[in-house]
Design an enzyme around this catalytic site. Structure first.
Site, PDB file in Angstrom:
ATOM      1  N   THR A   1       0.851  -1.189   0.000  1.00 41.07           N
ATOM      2  CA  THR A   1       0.000   0.000   0.000  1.00 41.07           C
ATOM      3  C   THR A   1       0.888   1.241   0.000  1.00 41.07           C
ATOM      4  O   THR A   1       2.081   1.154   0.282  1.00 41.07           O
ATOM      5  CB  THR A   1      -0.853   0.099   1.281  1.00 41.07           C
ATOM      6  N   ASP A   2       0.309   2.392  -0.278  1.00 41.20           N
ATOM      7  CA  ASP A   2       1.023   3.624   0.017  1.00 41.20           C
ATOM      8  C   ASP A   2       0.855   3.886   1.523  1.00 41.20           C
ATOM      9  O   ASP A   2       0.105   3.195   2.223  1.00 41.20           O
ATOM     10  CB  ASP A   2       0.534   4.805  -0.830  1.00 41.20           C
ATOM     11  N   TYR A   3       1.525   4.898   1.993  1.00 47.41           N
ATOM     12  CA  TYR A   3       1.635   5.209   3.419  1.00 47.41           C
ATOM     13  C   TYR A   3       0.246   5.374   4.069  1.00 47.41           C
ATOM     14  O   TYR A   3      -0.429   6.370   3.814  1.00 47.41           O
ATOM     15  CB  TYR A   3       2.413   6.515   3.548  1.00 47.41           C
ATOM     16  N   THR A   4      -0.159   4.394   4.833  1.00 54.49           N
ATOM     17  CA  THR A   4      -1.471   4.360   5.519  1.00 54.49           C
ATOM     18  C   THR A   4      -2.673   4.477   4.576  1.00 54.49           C
ATOM     19  O   THR A   4      -3.767   4.824   5.002  1.00 54.49           O
ATOM     20  CB  THR A   4      -1.608   5.442   6.629  1.00 54.49           C
TER      21      THR A   4
END
Ligand code: BGC
Length: 743
Positions: free
Chosen positions: A286-289
């Site tokens: 995923t991207d950050y969170t």
């Protein structure tokens, strides 16, 4: 000393012994090893392999958890990012391979976007060099440096096609064109991953941000994305596919939604297209969170559901969200996700750890000596200077004011003329501003008077007088102006894309002195600079060139290098024209400046200030009328067609007085299609060096797929009819040959 050697050997034996305790034969194949390891792993340990946390070295968002050492120890976290340099990485890896039950080594990721320590031009700038070998080399050097500093995974290349310069992240990609974006994506993947994963000069690539992040509505970062499937597949999707097919080991999801479903929970993107259509075998992070943010998107009620949606959609690894770690076990118990999906995700991660050679030697990327010898080496700086000068675009050169003459007195003005701090640009890895060469330093030895004139931002004009006095005393003015590096990149969208502060005013005042004014622009996005375009004598677009900025700019100013960069993105006249891009579809009322009732503005022309593919040289080039032969008929773009069904020839001549490089660009237009087609689309280019008076005949070959598109029924292929093939020095300066594809 002897005692120390003995202790060291003992430690090595113990480590080897512990590694040999792994549940597989060292000679077994990777699949067998992964299976044997998986058979020993608890569910928690498997989920740990799907978890990625930042250390506190640096981060681009809120750090959710602390105490990552304990997470490693317990097996709850199998991967880290933002941890680099040999000493730091070695210690964390030591915890993983000495203090955990199964001794599985960690992956170490980092945003190595345009260099690790030796900083190359920002990706958008580098895309302006139209030199795929140079781009591959730059990525390879970045990888070699990163891999010498403990890293084995970069979050690059960013391949998001974008048409909106308000969006700060345009600096990270290859600009507005799909075809060029594909070629650059391939070059960067090859560069990062090198000849073979596991070599100590290669890291895993991560294609991002999948998908269509570059189409954020209104150019506002993190905004939603919506478009037709046809538009998506034709313009936005191909670079991700090209990167995957070039072998990219990992893919990062994007923050945006697509067709109403956030990318991180989008099964259509992550499974139907990525895995089933393209056969992607690596892992998805995923991207950050971005997993957590699906709660804000409002498509699930809570974080536990976000984890379930993500895993079921095809996400393998959770970056920084800690959702998999907190909830996935419970989700398995409740039957919301299947254990075998977790096994499969862990298998993908472990497989790459084996391929990197981390199980054979967890410290293979931790060699202090290699780190010292690699970072910022003379060879790397030399390569950076070369790529940097290739990335500079000459936008204007009235009266051939450039190149400068050695006996000219230069007034060097502007807040970026002798300012190291901005030159490495955004996403600058482990780069140090102090290692950068400024323009002033690059021009050392010339007759220079340096005056700052003003700041990048603010309204203070108290420095104008001194700048104007210096200009009046000089033969030529060189003025370096632009954005701050942090005005582009993530979370840096702008509604005003002119030069900040009073810089434009300073340039216009300098122009009024009557002295020739050479503007050196430094910026991370296309800027709207119509006044400067009109009044300055010469303009060099230099983006953020990184460590070797000043040397590269001096090479161009002095004529030691004849500039050959071409814009990878259109420069608008004003923000009101945005998005303005060259490959738009034909309308029912094509632009006619003499008719109000056509597709146009009443207060501005349609054409951008500088179009895609544009760039001048110190010499000039002419093109012959192109000719073309066609050896196939229209239908599906399948294998039964010859490899190069359309052949185009054109002769390019250097008509000026200096040797120089030309970027001959080939565009295609389908005149009548079952759906509206772009007025032109890039399908090839060749960069050639020509001596004064020299001519070269170039041959371009087009594949069936170059003329194909998603037809009315969404099948991909060609249609019979006429096509214009255009060849020239920019998207707006071409000669045309018409061809016909028979049924
Ligand atoms: C960015 C990514 C980056 C990640 C890790 C995110 O905020 O969108 O491009 O790779 O942070 O630093």
């Amino acid at each position: 000393m002897k005692k120390l050697t003995y202790l060291f050997l003992l430690a090595q034996l113990l480590l080897l012994g512990s590694l040999n305790a792994q549940p597989y034969k060292p000679s077994a194949g990777i699949d067998a090893k992964v299976n044997a390891l998986l058979a020993k792993m608890t569910l928690d340990e498997k989920i740990g392999q799907l978890t990625l946390y930042t250390t506190d070295w640096g981060s681009t968002g809120p750090t959710i958890r602390e105490g990552y050492k304990n997470d490693i120890r317990s097996g709850a976290c199998g991967n880290l990012f933002n941890s680099h340099t040999v000493g730091f990485v070695r210690e964390l890896q030591r915890v993983a391979v000495e203090e955990t039950r199964l001794k599985i080594p960690l992956l170490f990721g980092f945003d190595v976007i345009h260099g690790y320590k030796t900083i190359f031009p920002i990706p958008l700038g580098e895309a302006a060099c139209w030199d795929l070998e140079a781009i591959e080399l730059s990525a390879h050097i970045a990888a070699a440096e990163a891999a010498s500093a403990g890293l084995n995974w970069t979050f690059a290349p960013m391949v998001d096609v974008t048409r909106d310069p308000r969006w700060g992240r345009v600096m990270e990609g290859a600009g507005e064109d799909t075809w060029l974006g594909c070629r650059i994506a391939e070059a960067r993947v090859h560069g990062f991953q090198g000849k073979k994963l596991g070599n100590t000069d290669a890291v895993l690539a991560c294609v991002k941000h999948y998908a269509a992040y570059g189409a954020s509505t209104a150019g506002r970062d993190y905004n939603t994305v919506d478009m037709s499937e046809r538009f998506f597949r034709e313009y936005y999707l191909p670079p991700y596919k090209a990167a995957v097919q070039a072998g990219a080991a990992t893919v990062m999801t994007s923050f945006n939604d697509y067709d109403g479903v956030p990318a991180t929970g989008n099964k259509y993107l992550l499974t139907t297209i990525l895995r089933n259509e393209w056969g992607f075998k690596g892992f998805v992070v995923t991207d950050y969170t971005s997993m957590n943010e699906m709660v804000n998107h409002g498509v699930i009620a809570d974080e536990k559901e976000a984890g379930e949606l993500s895993l079921n959609a095809g996400v393998d690894m959770d970056m920084q969200g800690s959702i998999y770690q907190r909830f996935l076990k419970q989700s398995v118990k409740q039957g919301k996700v299947l254990q075998k999906q977790i096994d499969e995700a862990a298998r993908r991660v472990l497989r790459l750890k084996f391929e990197l050679g981390l199980f054979d030697d967890p410290y293979r990327f931790c060699n202090e000596e290699r780190q010292n010898a690699t970072l910022l080496s003379a060879d790397h700086r030399k390569a950076a200077r070369e790529v940097s000068r290739k990335s500079i675009v000459l936008l204007k050169n009235d009266k051939n004011v450039l190149p400068l003459q050695r006996n000219q007195k230069i007034a060097l003005i502007g807040p970026l003329a002798d300012n190291k701090s901005e030159l490495i640009g955004n996403w600058n890895g482990a780069g140090n501003a102090d290692d950068c060469v400024t323009v002033a330093a690059g021009l050392q030895g010339w007759s220079l008077t340096h005056v700052k004139g003003c700041d990048i931002e603010g309204s203070d004009k108290s420095g104008f007088d001194a700048a104007l006095a210096a200009a009046r005393n000089a033969d030529v003015v060189v003025v370096a102006v632009g954005e701050k590096a942090m005005m582009s990149g993530e979370a840096a969208s702008r509604t005003d894309i002119t030069l900040p502060g009073v810089q434009e005013e300073l340039v216009l005042e300098l122009c009024k002195t009557g002295k020739p004014v050479v503007v050196v622009l430094m910026n991370g996005r296309p800027l709207a600079i119509p006044q400067i375009a009109q009044n300055a004598t010469a303009i060099l677009e230099t983006w953020w060139l990184g460590t070797e900025t000043g040397n590269a700019i001096a090479d161009v100013l002095s004529g030691a290098y004849n500039p050959a960069g071409r814009l990878p993105m259109s420069f608008p006249r004003s923000v009101g024209q945005v998005p303005v891009f060259y490959n738009e579809r034909s309308t029912g009322r094509p632009y006619n400046p003499d008719s109000k009732w056509t597709s146009r503005y009443i207060d501005e022309v349609n054409a951008p200030l500088y179009p895609f593919g544009f760039g001048l040289s110190y010499t000039t080039f002419s093109y012959s009328q192109p000719t073309a032969t066609v050896s196939f008929a229209a239908n599906d773009a399948s294998k039964r067609y010859p490899k190069s069904p359309v052949t185009v020839q054109v002769t390019v001549t250097n008509t000026g007085k200096m040797a120089g490089e030309e970027v001959a660009q080939l565009y295609v237009r389908d005149l009548v299609g079952s759906v509206t087609r772009p007025v032109r689309e890039l399908k090839g280019f060749q960069k050639i060096m020509l001596q004064p008076g020299e001519s070269k005949t170039l041959t371009f070959t087009l594949k069936a797929e170059d003329l194909g598109f998603y037809r009315r029924n969404m099948t991909f292929g060609t249609e019979p009819g006429e096509y214009d093939i255009m060849v020239g020095g920019s998207s707006q300066d071409v000669k045309t040959v018409r061809v016909r594809l028979e049924k």
